[in-house]
Every structure is written in structure tokens, then in C-alpha cells.
Design a protein around this motif. Structure first.
Motif, PDB file in Angstrom:
ATOM      1  N   HIS A 140      58.429  81.153  57.225  1.00 20.27           N
ATOM      2  CA  HIS A 140      57.807  80.943  58.540  1.00 20.27           C
ATOM      3  C   HIS A 140      56.799  79.788  58.502  1.00 20.27           C
ATOM      4  O   HIS A 140      55.587  79.995  58.656  1.00 20.27           O
ATOM      5  CB  HIS A 140      57.141  82.240  59.004  1.00 20.27           C
ATOM      6  CG  HIS A 140      58.110  83.358  59.202  1.00 20.27           C
ATOM      7  ND1 HIS A 140      58.906  83.473  60.322  1.00 20.27           N
ATOM      8  CD2 HIS A 140      58.452  84.402  58.392  1.00 20.27           C
ATOM      9  CE1 HIS A 140      59.682  84.535  60.205  1.00 20.27           C
ATOM     10  NE2 HIS A 140      59.428  85.115  59.048  1.00 20.27           N
ATOM     11  N   PRO A 141      57.290  78.563  58.357  1.00 14.69           N
ATOM     12  CA  PRO A 141      56.380  77.405  58.345  1.00 14.69           C
ATOM     13  C   PRO A 141      55.688  77.194  59.683  1.00 14.69           C
ATOM     14  O   PRO A 141      54.686  76.472  59.759  1.00 14.69           O
ATOM     15  CB  PRO A 141      57.318  76.234  58.013  1.00 14.69           C
ATOM     16  CG  PRO A 141      58.671  76.694  58.443  1.00 14.69           C
ATOM     17  CD  PRO A 141      58.698  78.168  58.183  1.00 14.69           C
ATOM     18  N   GLU A 142      56.212  77.825  60.725  1.00 15.06           N
ATOM     19  CA  GLU A 142      55.589  77.700  62.050  1.00 15.06           C
ATOM     20  C   GLU A 142      54.322  78.538  62.185  1.00 15.06           C
ATOM     21  O   GLU A 142      53.529  78.342  63.124  1.00 15.06           O
ATOM     22  CB  GLU A 142      56.593  78.108  63.139  1.00 15.06           C
ATOM     23  CG  GLU A 142      56.851  79.614  63.268  1.00 15.06           C
ATOM     24  CD  GLU A 142      57.797  80.193  62.223  1.00 15.06           C
ATOM     25  OE1 GLU A 142      58.161  81.384  62.354  1.00 15.06           O
ATOM     26  OE2 GLU A 142      58.195  79.461  61.301  1.00 15.06           O
ATOM     27  N   ASP A 143      54.116  79.482  61.250  1.00 11.99           N
ATOM     28  CA  ASP A 143      52.937  80.355  61.291  1.00 11.99           C
ATOM     29  C   ASP A 143      51.860  79.848  60.349  1.00 11.99           C
ATOM     30  O   ASP A 143      52.129  79.127  59.382  1.00 11.99           O
ATOM     31  CB  ASP A 143      53.313  81.783  60.880  1.00 11.99           C
ATOM     32  CG  ASP A 143      54.230  82.467  61.881  1.00 11.99           C
ATOM     33  OD1 ASP A 143      54.125  82.147  63.084  1.00 11.99           O
ATOM     34  OD2 ASP A 143      55.052  83.298  61.462  1.00 11.99           O
ATOM     35  N   GLU A 144      50.616  80.258  60.621  1.00 13.79           N
ATOM     36  CA  GLU A 144      49.493  79.969  59.722  1.00 13.79           C
ATOM     37  C   GLU A 144      49.131  81.244  58.962  1.00 13.79           C
ATOM     38  O   GLU A 144      49.088  82.331  59.546  1.00 13.79           O
ATOM     39  CB  GLU A 144      48.277  79.495  60.507  1.00 13.79           C
ATOM     40  CG  GLU A 144      48.378  78.098  61.074  1.00 13.79           C
ATOM     41  CD  GLU A 144      47.055  77.705  61.717  1.00 13.79           C
ATOM     42  OE1 GLU A 144      46.115  77.371  60.981  1.00 13.79           O
ATOM     43  OE2 GLU A 144      46.975  77.760  62.959  1.00 13.79           O
ATOM     44  N   PHE A 145      48.862  81.086  57.667  1.00  7.16           N
ATOM     45  CA  PHE A 145      48.482  82.208  56.832  1.00  7.16           C
ATOM     46  C   PHE A 145      47.078  81.962  56.287  1.00  7.16           C
ATOM     47  O   PHE A 145      46.829  80.964  55.598  1.00  7.16           O
ATOM     48  CB  PHE A 145      49.482  82.389  55.691  1.00  7.16           C
ATOM     49  CG  PHE A 145      50.845  82.817  56.163  1.00  7.16           C
ATOM     50  CD1 PHE A 145      51.212  84.150  56.192  1.00  7.16           C
ATOM     51  CD2 PHE A 145      51.766  81.861  56.600  1.00  7.16           C
ATOM     52  CE1 PHE A 145      52.465  84.548  56.639  1.00  7.16           C
ATOM     53  CE2 PHE A 145      53.025  82.249  57.049  1.00  7.16           C
ATOM     54  CZ  PHE A 145      53.369  83.595  57.067  1.00  7.16           C
ATOM     55  N   LEU A 146      46.191  82.874  56.600  1.00 11.92           N
ATOM     56  CA  LEU A 146      44.784  82.763  56.220  1.00 11.92           C
ATOM     57  C   LEU A 146      44.494  83.761  55.100  1.00 11.92           C
ATOM     58  O   LEU A 146      44.501  84.970  55.323  1.00 11.92           O
ATOM     59  CB  LEU A 146      43.897  83.061  57.432  1.00 11.92           C
ATOM     60  CG  LEU A 146      42.396  83.049  57.223  1.00 11.92           C
ATOM     61  CD1 LEU A 146      41.908  81.646  56.918  1.00 11.92           C
ATOM     62  CD2 LEU A 146      41.685  83.608  58.453  1.00 11.92           C
ATOM     63  N   LEU A 147      44.253  83.262  53.887  1.00 12.53           N
ATOM     64  CA  LEU A 147      43.986  84.121  52.742  1.00 12.53           C
ATOM     65  C   LEU A 147      42.481  84.299  52.571  1.00 12.53           C
ATOM     66  O   LEU A 147      41.748  83.323  52.347  1.00 12.53           O
ATOM     67  CB  LEU A 147      44.579  83.523  51.457  1.00 12.53           C
ATOM     68  CG  LEU A 147      46.043  83.860  51.157  1.00 12.53           C
ATOM     69  CD1 LEU A 147      46.963  83.381  52.270  1.00 12.53           C
ATOM     70  CD2 LEU A 147      46.468  83.261  49.825  1.00 12.53           C
ATOM     71  N   LEU A 148      42.023  85.549  52.670  1.00 12.06           N
ATOM     72  CA  LEU A 148      40.597  85.858  52.559  1.00 12.06           C
ATOM     73  C   LEU A 148      40.287  86.370  51.154  1.00 12.06           C
ATOM     74  O   LEU A 148      40.750  87.443  50.753  1.00 12.06           O
ATOM     75  CB  LEU A 148      40.202  86.917  53.583  1.00 12.06           C
ATOM     76  CG  LEU A 148      40.479  86.599  55.061  1.00 12.06           C
ATOM     77  CD1 LEU A 148      40.054  87.762  55.933  1.00 12.06           C
ATOM     78  CD2 LEU A 148      39.773  85.326  55.485  1.00 12.06           C
ATOM     79  N   TYR A 149      39.508  85.614  50.406  1.00 13.00           N
ATOM     80  CA  TYR A 149      39.089  85.998  49.058  1.00 13.00           C
ATOM     81  C   TYR A 149      37.631  86.445  49.069  1.00 13.00           C
ATOM     82  O   TYR A 149      36.810  85.890  49.802  1.00 13.00           O
ATOM     83  CB  TYR A 149      39.217  84.813  48.105  1.00 13.00           C
ATOM     84  CG  TYR A 149      40.627  84.385  47.810  1.00 13.00           C
ATOM     85  CD1 TYR A 149      41.313  84.894  46.722  1.00 13.00           C
ATOM     86  CD2 TYR A 149      41.270  83.439  48.608  1.00 13.00           C
ATOM     87  CE1 TYR A 149      42.609  84.493  46.434  1.00 13.00           C
ATOM     88  CE2 TYR A 149      42.564  83.022  48.335  1.00 13.00           C
ATOM     89  CZ  TYR A 149      43.225  83.561  47.238  1.00 13.00           C
ATOM     90  OH  TYR A 149      44.505  83.151  46.963  1.00 13.00           O
ATOM     91  N   ASP A 150      37.322  87.437  48.227  1.00  9.87           N
ATOM     92  CA  ASP A 150      35.915  87.861  48.115  1.00  9.87           C
ATOM     93  C   ASP A 150      35.213  87.181  46.949  1.00  9.87           C
ATOM     94  O   ASP A 150      34.012  87.311  46.786  1.00  9.87           O
ATOM     95  CB  ASP A 150      35.815  89.389  47.964  1.00  9.87           C
ATOM     96  CG  ASP A 150      36.431  89.886  46.667  1.00  9.87           C
ATOM     97  OD1 ASP A 150      37.300  89.204  46.101  1.00  9.87           O
ATOM     98  OD2 ASP A 150      36.033  90.981  46.216  1.00  9.87           O
ATOM     99  N   ARG A 151      35.975  86.467  46.108  1.00 17.53           N
ATOM    100  CA  ARG A 151      35.413  85.712  44.988  1.00 17.53           C
ATOM    101  C   ARG A 151      36.131  84.373  44.898  1.00 17.53           C
ATOM    102  O   ARG A 151      37.254  84.236  45.365  1.00 17.53           O
ATOM    103  CB  ARG A 151      35.618  86.468  43.660  1.00 17.53           C
ATOM    104  CG  ARG A 151      34.855  87.762  43.540  1.00 17.53           C
ATOM    105  CD  ARG A 151      35.340  88.529  42.329  1.00 17.53           C
ATOM    106  NE  ARG A 151      36.749  88.878  42.480  1.00 17.53           N
ATOM    107  CZ  ARG A 151      37.526  89.280  41.476  1.00 17.53           C
ATOM    108  NH1 ARG A 151      37.037  89.356  40.257  1.00 17.53           N
ATOM    109  NH2 ARG A 151      38.784  89.608  41.696  1.00 17.53           N
ATOM    110  N   ALA A 152      35.482  83.416  44.249  1.00 19.28           N
ATOM    111  CA  ALA A 152      36.116  82.115  44.075  1.00 19.28           C
ATOM    112  C   ALA A 152      37.387  82.275  43.247  1.00 19.28           C
ATOM    113  O   ALA A 152      37.415  83.030  42.276  1.00 19.28           O
ATOM    114  CB  ALA A 152      35.157  81.147  43.395  1.00 19.28           C
TER     115      ALA A 152
END
Length: 376
Positions: A33-45
């Protein structure tokens, strides 16, 4: 569609079951799904991003969420604010927790309810957190995903969750787990087992994995067979392991037990493929990926007849009572003494492992995310 992903377990320090599952399905969704955006939320670097693509954005949302108070702060305040700021359409929560304050629709993944069945294996404050908030998480989530029919039935029975809200999407075998040629196997045995054949256990060293009964079974096997077989244990020291390590010091066959600690992926693949058999007598599993990984490597499997493991193994493994070391040892002996039985389970295992697909799970989870996003 903008999809937020809780990525706190996508860390190589080391990454284990939850993280592997998330990485496998997410990498496929990103590619499909290249048409979608994926936001990865990390709690640490993060050190090295596991998933990179033009439609993937990695965002650091401190502080680290590693105990109950920080769980609440991270999920309900910090991560909730980040998801709102980025105007996500849906939020995928792959680790059993979700936000009870966010207005963004969430898809919650619960691998199992081990905290209820074996509460003695986790700290009292984590146990209390699970018990208190899991019902709220299930009510809050728009969709729930689990990894086996066993876990689905367990969730429905325990929390009276609407079964139409729960979808089963199991795991599968990661790339690299495959049969090896004889010369390669011998090189692994030379490097890890003094050139000998070995039984293998994969998993963290903690009481739920039932390593104490495996050691008892290995003792029985050695007494009955008088072979030079070794037992290799591949897994990090997780928790409540001190007693086991003390027992190993005085264990009669301690010279034939090799504790490998956590192995990097490539080494784990090779150690698995060179094993004589995998012995996996865990008390409880939501799925049990090592079972399929060994099967895909052409390695016969002995595993517990409890929780989800019979469902995963089908008729392609020798099932045993994890409370009965004699029974475990007898199946180890049957594989050792009868090459026909061993070859039959190798063939069955290869067929069984091929029935599970990361692609299928990724497509189904994406559909759950789409439905949740449209439910607003």
C-alpha cells in the motif's frame, strides 16, 4: 489512509516474538500500500530502522514505556497526542495494550492471556495492570486480532467479547529458516556441539518455558540410551532463571547442556536447521513460532499438548504432556531409535509449515485497519 503503528518492540536489543510478528506483517503492508502513510511510534531511540520506505515515518515519543505507570503515561497521554498531531486515521496496537483516551479508532492485538493462566511468572504490578486494564482495552478497540483459535476462545470465554469483533491471524516462518545440506549441518554441530547431534530448545529462560522438566527428560533419555547427544538451549536469560542456573551446576549431564543465550537471526536459523529435533515443552503459548520454524528447516518437533500448540502443530509433531518428563523423554527416544518415525515427522512438518503465510495475515490485518478507520 494514515496508519499509526505502536513500534515500541521494533528494537534490536533483542527483538523477540511480538516484534518479529509486527515487523513481518508491517513490512508487507507498507509494500502493498504505497498510497498509504505509516507512522511508526517509538518510545526509545532506534538503532537501525527495521522498515524503511518513502511512505514510512518514524517518530520518537519518549519516555520509554517499560512499567505500569509509564504504560499509562505513554499510551494515554504522550502517544495519544502524537497520533492526534499526525492526524492518523487508525492506530494499530500489536502488543496487548491500547490507549483508553484516544479518539482515533484502534485495532488491538492480544497474542494470549498467559498472565491469567500463569500469573506466577510475572511481577505483581504487571499482573495487576493486565488484570485491571485488559477489559477496558477490549471494549475500547474497534477490532481485536489474536494468533490462534485457542486464544480467541480464551478471550471470548474470559471477557465475553463479541466473537465477531475478534479475528485470528497466526504467524508464519521468517525467511532464512530452511533445510541445510549435510556438510553445513556438520559445520554447525562442530561449532556449537563438539561435532555431536543435539536436541534443541528455543525460547527465553524463564519458568513458563518449562526448561526444568526438559532437563529431567534429557536425563531420562541419557540414562536409557547412553548416547553422546547434547541439548542446546537458544534464548536469553529472561526472568526467574537463577534457580534453574543453580540446578544446572550440579546437573549430572551438565557437560552435555549448552546454554547459547540469545542468538542473532542468522545463527539461530543455522542452529535450528542442524538440530536432530526441536523439543518445546512450554507450559503455555499463544502460538509458538519456533515449532513452525523448525518444521520449515526439516527438523522434527516434540511439543506440548497444551494451549495453542496442538493447533499450530496439527498432526506434524509429537505432542506430550509438559508435566511428564518421562513422556517427553520417550518421544526423544522414539525419534532417536526409529529413523522412519523421524523422517515421517520431517515430511509432515515441511507440509505443515507451508500452510501458514505472513502475506495472508498482512492482508487480513490491513482489512481490519481499513474497517476500523471507516467506523468513525
Amino acid at each position: 489512509m494514515r496508519i499509526a503503528i505502536n513500534a515500541i518492540f521494533l528494537q534490536n536489543n533483542p527483538m523477540e516474538g511480538y516484534g518479529h510478528y509486527t515487523a513481518e506483517v508491517l513490512s508487507r503492508m507498507v509494500a502493498l500500500h504505497p498510497e498509504d502513510e505509516f507512522l511508526l511510534l517509538y518510545d526509545r531511540a532506534w538503532q537501525i530502522p527495521f522498515i524503511t520506505a518513502p511512505n514510512v515515518h518514524s517518530v520518537l515519543v519518549p519516555p520509554a514505556a517499560r512499567h505500569p505507570l509509564s504504560f499509562k503515561y505513554w499510551y494515554d497521554i504522550k502517544a495519544t497526542r502524537a497520533v492526534k498531531k499526525w492526524k492518523a486515521d487508525v492506530w494499530f496496537q500489536p502488543y496487548g495494550f491500547c490507549s483508553v483516551t484516544s479518539s482515533v479508532p484502534q485495532v488491538l492485538m492480544i497474542h494470549d492471556l498467559a498472565f491469567l493462566h500463569h500469573p506466577e511468572y510475572i511481577s505483581w504490578h504487571q499482573r495487576a495492570y493486565y488484570r485491571w486494564f485488559t477489559p477496558a482495552f477490549l471494549r475500547k478497540a474497534k477490532q481485536v486480532i489474536t494468533v490462534s483459535e485457542f486464544s480467541k476462545a480464551d478471550i471470548i470465554k474470559t471477557y465475553r467479547t463479541d466473537e465477531t469483533k475478534i479475528q485470528v491471524n497466526g504467524g508464519a516462518v521468517r525467511k532464512g529458516f530452511q533445510p541445510m545440506e549435510w556438510e553445513e549441518k556438520q559445520a554447525v554441530k562442530d561449532g556449537y556441539a563438539d561435532g555431536r547431534e543435539y536436541f534443541l530448545f528455543i525460547g527465553g529462560i524463564h519458568p513458563r518455558k518449562n526448561l526444568l522438566n526438559l532437563l529431567k527428560a534429557f536425563s531420562h533419555f541419557k540414562k536409557w540410551q547412553h548416547s553422546n547427544m547434547k541439548l542446546l538451549v537458544a534464548g536469553r536469560k529472561a526472568w526467574q532463571y537463577d534457580d534453574l542456573l543453580e540446578k544446572i551446576k550440579t546437573y549430572k549431564y551438565r557437560e552435555d547442556v549448552v546454554l547459547l543465550d540469545y542468538l542473532p537471526e542468522e545463527q539461530l536459523q543455522r542452529v535450528t536447521a542442524a538440530a536432530y529435533a526441536l523439543v518445546y515443552p512450554s507450559w503455555f503459548e499463544g502460538f509458538g513460532l519456533p515449532i513452525l520454524e523448525a518444521m520449515q528447516c526439516g527438523v522434527p518437533v516434540i511439543c506440548s499438548n497444551t494451549s495453542s500448540m496442538p493447533e499450530v502443530a496439527g498432526d506434524a509433531a509429537l505432542l506430550v504432556d509438559p508435566a511428564d518428563p518421562d513422556a517427553i523423554a520417550k518421544e526423544m527416544l522414539s525419534l532417536y531409535r526409529n529413523e522412519g518415525i523421524r523422517n515421517a515427522f520431517i515430511t509432515k512438518g515441511l507440509e505443515r509449515a507451508g500452510q501458514f503465510s505472513w502475506d495472508t495475515s498482512a492482508v487480513a490485518i490491513y482489512e481490519s485497519l481499513r474497517k476500523a478507520a471507516l467506523s468513525v
